[in-house]
Design an enzyme around this catalytic site. Structure first.
Site, PDB file in Angstrom:
ATOM      1  N   THR A  38       0.824  -1.116   0.043  1.00 43.85           N
ATOM      2  CA  THR A  38      -0.040  -0.132  -0.002  1.00 43.85           C
ATOM      3  C   THR A  38       0.718   1.155   0.006  1.00 43.85           C
ATOM      4  OG1 THR A  38      -1.720  -1.035   1.301  1.00 43.85           O
ATOM      5  CG2 THR A  38      -1.662   1.282   1.197  1.00 43.85           C
ATOM      6  N   TYR A  51      -7.960   0.553  -3.633  1.00 44.31           N
ATOM      7  CA  TYR A  51      -6.553   0.940  -4.188  1.00 44.31           C
ATOM      8  C   TYR A  51      -5.684  -0.491  -4.923  1.00 44.31           C
ATOM      9  CZ  TYR A  51      -4.749  -1.541  -0.134  1.00 44.31           C
ATOM     10  OH  TYR A  51      -4.359  -2.313   0.569  1.00 44.31           O
ATOM     11  N   THR A 117       1.723  -4.386   4.336  1.00 44.81           N
ATOM     12  CA  THR A 117       1.371  -4.788   5.602  1.00 44.81           C
ATOM     13  C   THR A 117       1.183  -6.277   5.945  1.00 44.81           C
ATOM     14  OG1 THR A 117      -0.659  -3.683   5.736  1.00 44.81           O
ATOM     15  CG2 THR A 117       1.353  -2.526   6.495  1.00 44.81           C
ATOM     16  N   ASP A 118       0.509  -6.658   4.969  1.00 45.33           N
ATOM     17  CA  ASP A 118      -0.229  -7.958   5.092  1.00 45.33           C
ATOM     18  C   ASP A 118       0.457  -9.202   5.660  1.00 45.33           C
ATOM     19  OD1 ASP A 118      -2.638  -6.717   4.310  1.00 45.33           O
ATOM     20  OD2 ASP A 118      -2.734  -7.924   2.432  1.00 45.33           O
ATOM     21  N   LYS A 190       0.321  -8.006  13.090  1.00 43.70           N
ATOM     22  CA  LYS A 190      -0.684  -7.083  12.644  1.00 43.70           C
ATOM     23  C   LYS A 190      -1.920  -7.541  13.198  1.00 43.70           C
ATOM     24  CE  LYS A 190      -2.722  -5.187   8.181  1.00 43.70           C
ATOM     25  NZ  LYS A 190      -2.780  -5.272   6.816  1.00 43.70           N
ATOM     26  N   GLU A 312      -0.856 -29.897  28.093  1.00 43.23           N
ATOM     27  CA  GLU A 312      -1.906 -31.112  28.056  1.00 43.23           C
ATOM     28  C   GLU A 312      -1.493 -32.213  26.923  1.00 43.23           C
ATOM     29  OE1 GLU A 312      -6.471 -30.675  27.487  1.00 43.23           O
ATOM     30  OE2 GLU A 312      -5.625 -28.551  27.378  1.00 43.23           O
TER      31      GLU A 312
HETATM   32  N1  GLU Z   1      -2.333  -6.220   0.531  1.00 50.19           N
HETATM   33  C1  GLU Z   1      -1.495  -5.271   0.498  1.00 50.19           C
HETATM   34  C2  GLU Z   1      -0.209  -5.411   1.017  1.00 50.19           C
HETATM   35  O1  GLU Z   1       0.134  -6.177   1.830  1.00 50.19           O
HETATM   36  C3  GLU Z   1      -1.841  -4.047   1.077  1.00 50.19           C
HETATM   37  C4  GLU Z   1      -1.741  -3.987   2.539  1.00 50.19           C
HETATM   38  C5  GLU Z   1      -0.793  -2.893   2.875  1.00 50.19           C
HETATM   39  O2  GLU Z   1       0.034  -2.598   2.431  1.00 50.19           O
HETATM   40  O3  GLU Z   1      -1.103  -2.386   3.910  1.00 50.19           O
HETATM   41  O4  GLU Z   1       0.787  -5.137   0.072  1.00 50.19           O
END
Ligand code: GLU
Length: 355
Positions: A38, A51, A117-118, A190, A312
């Site tokens: 992103t 986006y 971020t994924d 995340k 366990e």
């Molecule tokens: N799905 C995309 C990625 O991980 C967008 C999520 C992001 O970057 O925040 O690149």
């Protein structure tokens, strides 16, 4: 008179050149390796959340934060340009090798990696285990596209570069800088699908914060990393396949068996509670471990707390490994690297306690 004017002009040019070269010399050199996400995305409008990830290049990205040129000499390299949902072993190995190569150069102070971020927690942890340097490596992303109102990318990039050039950032392991927080790769998760403060270190707490362009650290990484890590990607061209299987009420053995048929060398269970699972899944995994030598790591779908040994489940009887504080996504990364060295469950258990 003419000679004097020439002398003055000559001295002036010399002074300008000297000041330029002093400037270049005195500014720390930072490589920005771009992978997409992103932070490099554009939206069809400034307010919508739709986006396209990875739509703009490293140079376009940097033009949004000219302020970083005041604090560092920046070199940009485009390693990939993908949404991080498509991050893969090939890019990881390329990144790991390139980071090591660059950090060997005396004139390189640190590295910033822009990333979606994924799967940022997976890449950060992978690098935390394979980077062979004390110099700062900082991953950065954003939750809003580059052309959104209040885009978080430019501030995050500025902070990431400022963090990477700070002498006190050395030896901290791979870090993520977002939303003014400095997070350690050893416990990165995340936690929110949309919020700019999505990343947390839920078990150990963040390493520190960025304040007025300077890092303030409040803890050290408690785990083995970078120069203390036993893993090395120098001669690796691929990584062993490891799959993650989820447990839930009524979970069957089918997905674990399919993973084995597909060639998995290891399976991480995102278990219920303390890394627990349905009896039918546990029996199937015991069989896969005993008959096909497939490594089994128990982790948990719960965000905090350890998946502890001696609870366990009798790991020694089953030859299973408990992941302690390593979540299933990072457990997969560690198991992949562990399997490049050994398939002995006791050795792998040691690694899960140490990293
Ligand atoms: N799905 C995309 C990625 O991980 C967008 C999520 C992001 O970057 O925040 O690149």
């Amino acid at each position: 008179m003419k000679t004097n004017i020439k002398k003055v002009i000559g001295l002036f040019i010399l002074a300008v050149l000297v000041s330029f070269s002093l400037d270049a010399q005195t500014k720390p050199k930072v490589y920005i390796l771009a992978t997409g996400g992103t932070i490099a995305g554009t939206s069809s409008s400034q307010v919508d959340s739709d986006y396209k990830a990875g739509a703009i290049t490293v140079n376009q990205l940097l033009s949004a934060v000219p302020e970083i040129l005041d604090i560092a000499e920046i070199k940009g390299e485009q390693v990939a340009n993908i949404g991080s949902q498509d991050m893969n072993d090939e890019v990881w190995l390329t990144l790991g090798k390139r980071v090591n190569e660059l950090l060997k150069q005396n004139d390189v102070t640190g590295i910033v990696i822009t990333h979606g971020t994924d799967t940022q927690e997976e890449t950060a942890y992978f690098l935390n285990l394979v980077v062979k340097s004390d110099k700062p490596v900082v991953l950065v992303g954003s939750m809003r596209p580059s052309n959104a109102i209040s885009a978080d990318g430019p501030r995050n990039i500025y902070n990431a570069v400022a963090c990477a050039i700070a002498p006190e950032s050395k030896g901290k392991g791979v870090m993520v800088v977002m939303d003014d927080n400095i997070l350690s790769a050893d416990d990165l998760t995340k936690t929110n699908t949309l919020s700019v403060g999505t990343f947390q270190n839920p078990n150990y707490g963040h390493l520190g914060i960025m304040y007025d362009g300077k890092p303030i650290y409040t803890r050290e990484s408690v785990k083995r990393h970078t120069t203390k890590s036993e893993f090395d990607v120098t001669n690796l061209t691929s990584l062993p396949r490891v799959d993650i299987i989820l447990s839930y009420s009524n979970a069957t053995a089918q997905f674990a068996e399919s993973a084995a048929i597909a060639g998995a060398k290891g399976i991480v269970v995102a278990g219920v509670g303390n890394g627990n699972m349905t009896t039918v899944l546990m029996n199937a995994l015991e069989k896969l471990r005993k008959e096909q030598d497939i490594a089994v790591v128990r982790s948990s779908r719960i965000m905090t707390g350890p998946t502890a040994q001696w609870d366990e489940i009798d790991d020694d009887k089953l030859n299973f490994v408990a992941s302690w504080y390593i979540n299933p996504y990072r457990a997969r990364v560690l198991l992949m690297l562990a399997l490049t060295k050994t398939n002995d469950y006791k050795e792998i258990q040691r690694m899960f306690a140490e990293y």
